[in-house]
Structure formats: structure tokens, C-alpha cells
Design a protein around this motif. Structure first.
Motif, short mmCIF file in Angstrom:
data_model
loop_
_atom_site.label_atom_id
_atom_site.label_comp_id
_atom_site.label_asym_id
_atom_site.label_seq_id
_atom_site.Cartn_x
_atom_site.Cartn_y
_atom_site.Cartn_z
N LEU A 1 94.64 54.84 44.93
CA LEU A 1 93.87 55.81 45.72
C LEU A 1 92.78 56.46 44.86
CD1 LEU A 1 96.76 57.70 47.58
CD2 LEU A 1 95.38 55.80 48.43
N PRO A 2 91.67 56.83 45.47
CA PRO A 2 90.67 57.63 44.75
C PRO A 2 91.14 59.07 44.65
CG PRO A 2 89.94 57.24 46.99
CD PRO A 2 91.22 56.48 46.84
N VAL A 3 91.17 59.60 43.44
CA VAL A 3 91.68 60.95 43.20
C VAL A 3 90.57 61.80 42.59
CG1 VAL A 3 93.35 62.33 41.90
CG2 VAL A 3 94.04 60.15 42.92
N LEU A 4 90.28 62.92 43.21
CA LEU A 4 89.30 63.87 42.68
C LEU A 4 89.99 64.78 41.67
CD1 LEU A 4 86.52 65.26 42.61
CD2 LEU A 4 87.26 66.61 44.60
N ILE A 5 89.58 64.71 40.41
CA ILE A 5 90.21 65.50 39.36
C ILE A 5 89.73 66.94 39.45
CG2 ILE A 5 90.62 65.73 36.89
CD1 ILE A 5 91.81 63.21 38.14
N GLU A 6 90.70 67.89 39.60
CA GLU A 6 90.35 69.28 39.87
C GLU A 6 90.62 70.23 38.71
OE1 GLU A 6 92.35 70.56 43.37
OE2 GLU A 6 91.24 69.24 44.70
N LYS A 7 91.71 69.99 37.93
CA LYS A 7 92.07 70.97 36.90
C LYS A 7 93.06 70.35 35.92
CE LYS A 7 95.72 72.77 39.92
NZ LYS A 7 96.23 73.96 40.65
N PRO A 8 93.24 70.99 34.75
CA PRO A 8 94.22 70.50 33.79
C PRO A 8 95.65 70.69 34.31
CG PRO A 8 92.63 71.97 32.75
CD PRO A 8 92.46 72.11 34.22
N GLY A 9 96.54 69.79 33.90
CA GLY A 9 97.95 69.94 34.23
C GLY A 9 98.65 70.83 33.22
N ARG A 10 99.93 71.03 33.41
CA ARG A 10 100.70 71.88 32.49
C ARG A 10 100.93 71.20 31.15
NH1 ARG A 10 105.45 74.60 36.33
NH2 ARG A 10 104.04 75.76 37.72
N GLN A 11 101.01 69.89 31.17
CA GLN A 11 101.27 69.15 29.94
C GLN A 11 99.95 68.71 29.31
OE1 GLN A 11 103.91 65.90 30.81
NE2 GLN A 11 105.36 67.19 31.95
N GLU A 12 99.93 68.64 27.99
CA GLU A 12 98.74 68.21 27.28
C GLU A 12 98.42 66.76 27.64
OE1 GLU A 12 97.02 67.97 22.69
OE2 GLU A 12 99.00 68.84 23.11
N GLY A 13 97.14 66.49 27.88
CA GLY A 13 96.72 65.16 28.24
C GLY A 13 96.91 64.82 29.71
N GLN A 14 97.28 65.82 30.50
CA GLN A 14 97.50 65.60 31.93
C GLN A 14 96.47 66.37 32.74
OE1 GLN A 14 100.78 67.48 34.42
NE2 GLN A 14 101.62 65.40 34.22
N MET A 15 95.99 65.76 33.82
CA MET A 15 95.08 66.41 34.76
C MET A 15 95.67 66.31 36.16
SD MET A 15 92.51 67.52 32.91
CE MET A 15 91.09 67.77 33.99
#
Length: 457
Positions: free
Chosen positions: A393-407
Motif C-alpha cells: 500500500l502507499p503510505v504517507l509518512i506523518e511522524k516519528p514512531g516511538r522506537q528509533e528508526g521507526q516512522m
């Protein structure tokens, strides 16, 4: 001198939008947003009148802020309290009568006058109540304010294009608190959308009480419908996704249905409330359509856009609803197979016709029906999410995740998607293979070599 404003928002996405605009008009006065009321110079409750006990919740919250205001005064700090939104519109002078600590009361169509209202309060030392003003003037004023004071945004943004409601469902207070339907001019909406795109917004959600009732004046003197407006907004460089909410079945026009099949920027996701699966209940609700009409709209939408995900609203325990009529609602849910839904027990709203109905349903019956409905919808939502596993799926990246290296991004179906991807992907649409379903989100794998698209579900 810098000041701070704390805005507590209740209710719908329209109120979220309104709260942001309040912060915009206060910025030139030196007010900066804060996440805490404890040290705020101005506290605003942006209220909603839809849900049960809305007014009681507001007064309870005002009692807490009254005590805080007294504590701040003892330390030599002034704090002002304002009540905005639909409760402010409905209650008016009653709020200041019961709560002497309240400095401002204003409705959803008058918040653009906040600077003027604050000045009136400071000059007079008395509470200011403003609940009567033209919705057209509201949007003209806000458009001018945003030209002078553009505000930075996130990757996604709400944009109100329509306000008010002419449908007068017997359970709803919106026509009384938001007024008649009003559509903003096309040029004004396009200008605001361009500014949002310039600020980094990539996804727009068009808002309205009945957003698909949009009939806005165009430059050539004609009226533009929602499908036409969406196609025009799609031409703006930077805007990559468009959504709209909340819709009414009676306003699903041909051009709008066609746009779902022809416009790749219009997301394959639609919130289309039906409220009940019983024609008798729908008539008592004054919805103005039947279940057969609704299902025909669903059929046409799926014909135009086979991969569309549908969501809805349901009210259980409407006055006079029988067990058999509730079962008809469950039948509709099974027939449509929703991706998700919002459901509520009916609660009387003072001043609405349904509140005067003597055939009120006992609370225990409403609770039992709600539990059954939510179990069915929950199972459908889980099944829908599971069908996404294995899709790219096409995913629009919005913000950092809680874990390092995750969005964290958003799928076309409004699901939150966690990806291991670098932060420079922010505001980009990336391909992601969905690997698993969590309680409230999906997890996926970034697949840069895969062509983006939305698979049929």
C-alpha cells in the motif's frame, strides 16, 4: 509580552479545525499555544453539544478552571476563561449566570472575532457573550487573517468548506447550533489549500456538517459541487491526497461518485452514516432516505471504485426502536461489510423532536443492543484489517514512531502504519508491504522497488 492559550477541544473534526483557527487569530496578539491549563493566560473550552451530558461535562470542567483561576489570582497572575462552540451557542447567558468566572462565551461562527471580544472584556471588565454573526463573515475574516499570519502545519490538515445543516434529523442539534448550510466560495478554498501545500501539507481532509451538500460559488458565476471542487484541488502542486467528511446519503451526487472512480488523489475511503437499518426508524429520524436508497448508493460507489472502504455511524435505542428493527440494523451492517463504524446509544438532546418522544428505550436495552452492534462491527473491522496483510500500500509518512528508526504513516484507508524507515521520508508517500495487524495499527515493510498503488480489497 508573550502570553499562552490552552484550548481544550470536544467533539467532531470541525471543532478540531475551529480550535486551530482560534490559535491562528490569537497569534498576532502574542498568544502561544500551551499543552497545560495550569500556566495559561487564556483557557478556551471548545465545546460540542452532540453527545450525552455534554453541558454537564462543560460545567464540571469550568468548576475546575474556576478554582485554578482563583489560585492564579492569589499569585498575582490573571487567567481568562472562555467557552466556545456549540454549548456556548446553545447556553449563552446561562453559562455566565452559573459561572461568574467565565469571561467570554461565543458560538462556532464567531471565534474569528476573538481579538475584539477579548478587548471588550478587558475594557468593560464584564463577561462578553457573542453568539450571533454571519458564517460568511467568519470565513472572510479568517481568510484575511491567514494571509497576514500563515501558520505552519503538519503533513495532514483539515479544511472546512461547508458549515451548517438543513436536514433537521429529529435527534440532532446541529441545525440549531451551527445554523443553515453555507458553502465557502471555491476561490477562497483553493487559496487556503495552496497555502497549506506551501507549508508542507500533503493530505487534505475537507470538512463540513454535510460536506457533500457543498454548493460553492465558482469564479464563472456557477455553483461548484463537491466532485468538481475535489478535481480542482487535485491540481494543486504538493497536494497528494484528498478526503472528505461527514457525508449524508441524500447528497451523494453523480459527479462525486464518479470522482471516486476517476480521481487517484481522492482516497478510496468514505464515511457515509446511515444511523439505522430500519425504514420506519429512518423516517422517525427524518433522515429522508430508505435503506434501499442507501444500498443503491453503496452499489454505485463500489462499481465506480471497487477497492473503496466504507464506514458509518449508528444510533441504537432510538425512541420506539423494536428488537426487530434493531435486527434490521445488524442486517444492513452485514450487507455492507464496513471497514469500521462509530456507534452510540441514543441520548435525548434538549430542543429536538426525538427528545419529546414518549417511547424512550430503557438504558439496559440500549446497552445490550450497543454491545451486540459493536461486536459485529469490531469483527468486520478486524477482518478488513486482516485483508490488508500481504498487500503493498502507499503510505504517507506523518511522524516519528516511538522506537528509533521507526516512522508512522497513514494508509489510503486511514489506518496507522508503522515502518522501519529513515526520518527523511517524512511527508513522502512510500510503498509498504503490510506484514501484521496490531490492536490499533498495521505494521509494514518499506519496499522502495515496488510500484505504488492500492490493491482491491
Amino acid at each position: 509580552m508573550s502570553k499562552s492559550v490552552y484550548v481544550k477541544t470536544y467533539g467532531c473534526q470541525m471543532n478540531v479545525y475551529d480550535s486551530q483557527r482560534m490559535q491562528d487569530v490569537l497569534a498576532p496578539l502574542g498568544y502561544a499555544p500551551t499543552d497545560s491549563a495550569e500556566n495559561a493566560d487564556l483557557v478556551i473550552l471548545n465545546t460540542c453539544h452532540i453527545r450525552e451530558k455534554a453541558v454537564e461535562k462543560v460545567y464540571s470542567e469550568l468548576g475546575r478552571y474556576r478554582d485554578l483561576k482563583v489560585e492564579r489570582a492569589a499569585l498575582g497572575h490573571e487567567m481568562k476563561i472562555a467557552v466556545a462552540g456549540c454549548v456556548g451557542q446553545a447556553e449563552g447567558e446561562e453559562i455566565t449566570r452559573r459561572m461568574k468566572s467565565v469571561d467570554l462565551v461565543f458560538g462556532p461562527q464567531t471565534y474569528h472575532r476573538l481579538p475584539e471580544l477579548l478587548k471588550q472584556n478587558e475594557t468593560s471588565g464584564k463577561a462578553v457573550i457573542e453568539t450571533e454573526f454571519s458564517v460568511a463573515d467568519k470565513f472572510v475574516g479568517l481568510a484575511q487573517e491567514q494571509v497576514r499570519h500563515p501558520t505552519s502545519r503538519s503533513v495532514t490538515a483539515f479544511l472546512t468548506i461547508q458549515e451548517g445543516c438543513d436536514k433537521f434529523c429529529t435527534f440532532c442539534v446541529v441545525p440549531y447550533t451551527r445554523g443553515a448550510e453555507f458553502s465557502r466560495p471555491v476561490v477562497q478554498i483553493v487559496e487556503e489549500a495552496k497555502k497549506l501545500a506551501d507549508q508542507g501539507v500533503r493530505e487534505l481532509t475537507l470538512l463540513g456538517q454535510n460536506v457533500n451538500a457543498y454548493r460553492g460559488p465558482a469564479v464563472n458565476g456557477t455553483q461548484s459541487r463537491l466532485g468538481t471542487l475535489i478535481n480542482e484541488l487535485s491540481q494543486i502542486s504538493g497536494i497528494q491526497r484528498i478526503r472528505y467528511m461527514t457525508s449524508h446519503p441524500r447528497d451523494m451526487s453523480d459527479d462525486l461518485i464518479e470522482a471516486h472512480g476517476s480521481n487517484p488523489k481522492l482516497m478510496p475511503y468514505l464515511h457515509l452514516p446511515i444511523q439505522s437499518g430500519s425504514n420506519r426508524v429512518l423516517k422517525a429520524m427524518n433522515r429522508g432516505h430508505t435503506t434501499e436508497y442507501y444500498m443503491k448508493i453503496i452499489e454505485r460507489l463500489r462499481s465506480a471504485c471497487p477497492n473503496i472502504a466504507l464506514t458509518s455511524d449508528f444510533i441504537v435505542g432510538f425512541p420506539g426502536e423494536t428488537d426487530a428493527e434493531f435486527d434490521e440494523t445488524l442486517d444492513i451492517i452485514r450487507a455492507v461489510n464496513y471497514a469500521s463504524a462509530f456507534s452510540f446509544k441514543y441520548s435525548p438532546r434538549p430542543g429536538t423532536p426525538a427528545a419529546e418522544n414518549r417511547r424512550q428505550i430503557p438504558e439496559d436495552v440500549k446497552s445490550e443492543r450497543l454491545a451486540r452492534l459493536q461486536n459485529l462491527v469490531g469483527a468486520q473491522q478486524s477482518a478488513f484489517n486482516q485483508t490488508c496483510v500481504g498487500l503493498t500500500l502507499p503510505v504517507l509518512i506523518e511522524k516519528p514512531g516511538r522506537q528509533e528508526g521507526q516512522m508512522i504513516g497513514r494508509s489510503p484507508y486511514l489506518q496507522s502504519v508503522h515502518l522501519d524507515i529513515q526520518s527523511d521520508a517524512l511527508a513522502q508517500i512510500v510503498s509498504a508491504k503490510i506484514l501484521a495487524v496490531g490492536p490499533n495499527s498495521l505494521s509494514g515493510q518499506y519496499t522502495p522497488e515496488t510500484q505504488q498503488g492500492v490493491a482491491s480489497i
